[in-house]
Write an enzyme that holds these catalytic residues in place. Structure first.
Site, PDB file in Angstrom:
ATOM      1  N   TYR A 124       0.819  -1.215   0.000  1.00  0.00           N
ATOM      2  CA  TYR A 124       0.000   0.000   0.000  1.00  0.00           C
ATOM      3  C   TYR A 124       0.852   1.264   0.000  1.00  0.00           C
ATOM      4  O   TYR A 124       0.309   2.355   0.072  1.00  0.00           O
ATOM      5  CB  TYR A 124      -0.950   0.001   1.195  1.00  0.00           C
ATOM      6  CG  TYR A 124      -2.104  -0.953   1.017  1.00  0.00           C
ATOM      7  CD1 TYR A 124      -1.887  -2.322   0.985  1.00  0.00           C
ATOM      8  CD2 TYR A 124      -3.406  -0.487   0.881  1.00  0.00           C
ATOM      9  CE1 TYR A 124      -2.922  -3.208   0.820  1.00  0.00           C
ATOM     10  CE2 TYR A 124      -4.455  -1.374   0.720  1.00  0.00           C
ATOM     11  CZ  TYR A 124      -4.213  -2.724   0.683  1.00  0.00           C
ATOM     12  OH  TYR A 124      -5.252  -3.600   0.520  1.00  0.00           O
ATOM     13  N   LYS A 172       4.871 -14.364   4.330  1.00  0.00           N
ATOM     14  CA  LYS A 172       5.194 -15.259   3.209  1.00  0.00           C
ATOM     15  C   LYS A 172       6.713 -15.219   3.055  1.00  0.00           C
ATOM     16  O   LYS A 172       7.251 -14.940   1.974  1.00  0.00           O
ATOM     17  CB  LYS A 172       4.456 -14.785   1.948  1.00  0.00           C
ATOM     18  CG  LYS A 172       4.531 -15.736   0.776  1.00  0.00           C
ATOM     19  CD  LYS A 172       3.579 -16.901   0.871  1.00  0.00           C
ATOM     20  CE  LYS A 172       3.806 -17.860  -0.282  1.00  0.00           C
ATOM     21  NZ  LYS A 172       2.981 -19.083  -0.186  1.00  0.00           N
ATOM     22  N   ASP A 229      -5.423  -6.897   5.155  1.00  0.00           N
ATOM     23  CA  ASP A 229      -6.655  -6.473   4.500  1.00  0.00           C
ATOM     24  C   ASP A 229      -7.477  -7.695   4.088  1.00  0.00           C
ATOM     25  O   ASP A 229      -8.680  -7.798   4.366  1.00  0.00           O
ATOM     26  CB  ASP A 229      -6.287  -5.628   3.261  1.00  0.00           C
ATOM     27  CG  ASP A 229      -7.475  -4.871   2.712  1.00  0.00           C
ATOM     28  OD1 ASP A 229      -8.537  -4.862   3.366  1.00  0.00           O
ATOM     29  OD2 ASP A 229      -7.343  -4.286   1.622  1.00  0.00           O
TER      30      ASP A 229
END
Ligand code: NAD
Length: 339
Positions: A124, A172, A229
């Protein structure tokens, strides 16, 4: 005492759900002077920007705000106003509790999760460019030690203050070795400062599957921005959907409360959608202001109206076309009566 709170109605269903919230909050008797500020596509023409400076000034002045969702054009157009507010005011922690409300139909009972999403960096950061127009594009994912450390610390401090037992860092790092590797390493370091709270970590895809199968194994989740999110919408789905899940964007000095859901443009002006997520965001705001009793009254009133199942919107009825569903306003009125 009168509190001054910035109120951003937003667009789409925003004005309807924030009006419902305002009426419920006022019905508790807590005195609030609302500083109403417009943002989004509707003010573009007048101010040349969807986020006029006076909106940010109002939030800086009042320190507390509550907002309805604001539409972001998909693929083109201006950048998200919601993201811009979080970044401009450094509201780094997006706190999204997902707790079962008795009476809301969902797959599981007693789900009680808290999502702590990093709110200012990651994908973002909005750093994207076209490498070859219409052929290849690139986005930059920024993870820093400073911002990872403060979000993980926020998660542990939240856990400590709220009697939570476990914090899970989600990442991840097997694929994004440098960015999520850093996030995970920092989380492991911060965890050592909180020996009374258990800590583990999960790879994001595995976590998504496990949350769907065994949500009770988790407690507080801390995640980089985009993962947070996505997982917070998944967790909303575990406890009855976007109509009921509240949220908050919290910085060191300023906090802005808002539902997890978006502006659901197709329902604009129909007095149809569920105001619960925004009303519960209002209760979170009252808690933040120290008005614990008023917050608890709202939470109990919401739970009662939902458990009763009569004056609830379409999404809380057994079928979506149930003719006994009431509108946004009517559900808010039932909550006010239950106060
Ligand atoms: P959305 O959350 O607006 O809607 C998804 C679906 O969820 C809707 O079709 C509706 O069925 C359901 N839903 C949402 N709110 C509900 C409510 N209060 N009661 C009952 N059902 C409800 O997500 P979207 O369609 O992906 O996004 C629409 C717009 O909202 C986009 O422009 C997006 O950028 C924006 N958005 C804004 C915010 C924010 O302001 N913080 C957050 C998410 C999305």
């Amino acid at each position: 005492m009168t509190y001054r709170v910035t109120l951003i109605p937003g667009d789409g269903i925003g004005p309807e759900v924030t009006e419902a919230m305002r009426r419920v909050v006022e019905a508790t008797g807590v005195e609030i002077e609302w500083d109403i500020q417009e943002a989004g596509a509707a003010v573009m023409e007048k101010y040349g920007t969807p986020l006029p400076e006076q909106v940010l000034e109002s939030l800086r002045r009042n320190k507390v705000g509550i907002k309805g969702p604001i539409t972001t054009p998909v693929g083109t157009g201006f950048r998200s106003v919601n993201v811009a507010i979080r970044q401009a005011l450094d509201l780094y922690a997006n706190l999204r509790p997902a707790k079962t409300i008795p009476g809301v139909a969902s797959r599981y009972e007693d789900v009680d999760l808290v999502i702590v999403r990093e709110n200012t960096e990651g994908l973002y950061a909005g750093i994207e460019h076209e490498v070859i127009p219409d052929e290849a594009a690139e986005a930059i994912r920024i993870i820093t030690r400073k911002k990872s450390e403060r979000i993980v610390r926020f998660a542990f401090e939240y856990a400590r203050a709220n009697g939570r037992k476990l914090v899970t860092a989600v990442h991840k790092a097997n694929i994004m070795k440098l960015t999520d590797g850093l996030f995970l390493r920092v989380a492991q370091e911060v965890a050592t400062e909180y020996p009374e709270i258990a800590f583990n970590d999960r790879i994001i895809d595995n976590l998504a599957m496990q949350l769907v199968q065994r949500p009770h194994e988790y407690d507080v989740l801390v995640l980089p921005n985009l993962f947070g999110d996505i997982i917070s919408d998944l967790c909303s789905g575990l406890v009855g959907g976007l109509g009921v899940t509240p949220g908050a964007n919290i910085g060191d000095e300023i906090a802005v409360f808002e539902p997890v859901h978006g502006s659901a443009p197709k329902y604009t002006g129909q007095n149809k959608v569920n105001p619960t997520a925004t009303i519960r965001s209002g209760a979170m705001m009252l808690r933040h202001l120290g008005e614990i009793e008023a917050a608890e009254r709202i939470e109990r009133a919401v739970a009662r109206v939902i458990a009763e199942g009569k004056y609830v919107t379409y999404d809380l009825k057994p079928t979506r076309d149930d003719p006994t569903a009431v509108g946004t306003r009517e559900m808010a009125e039932a909550i006010i009566r239950a106060l």
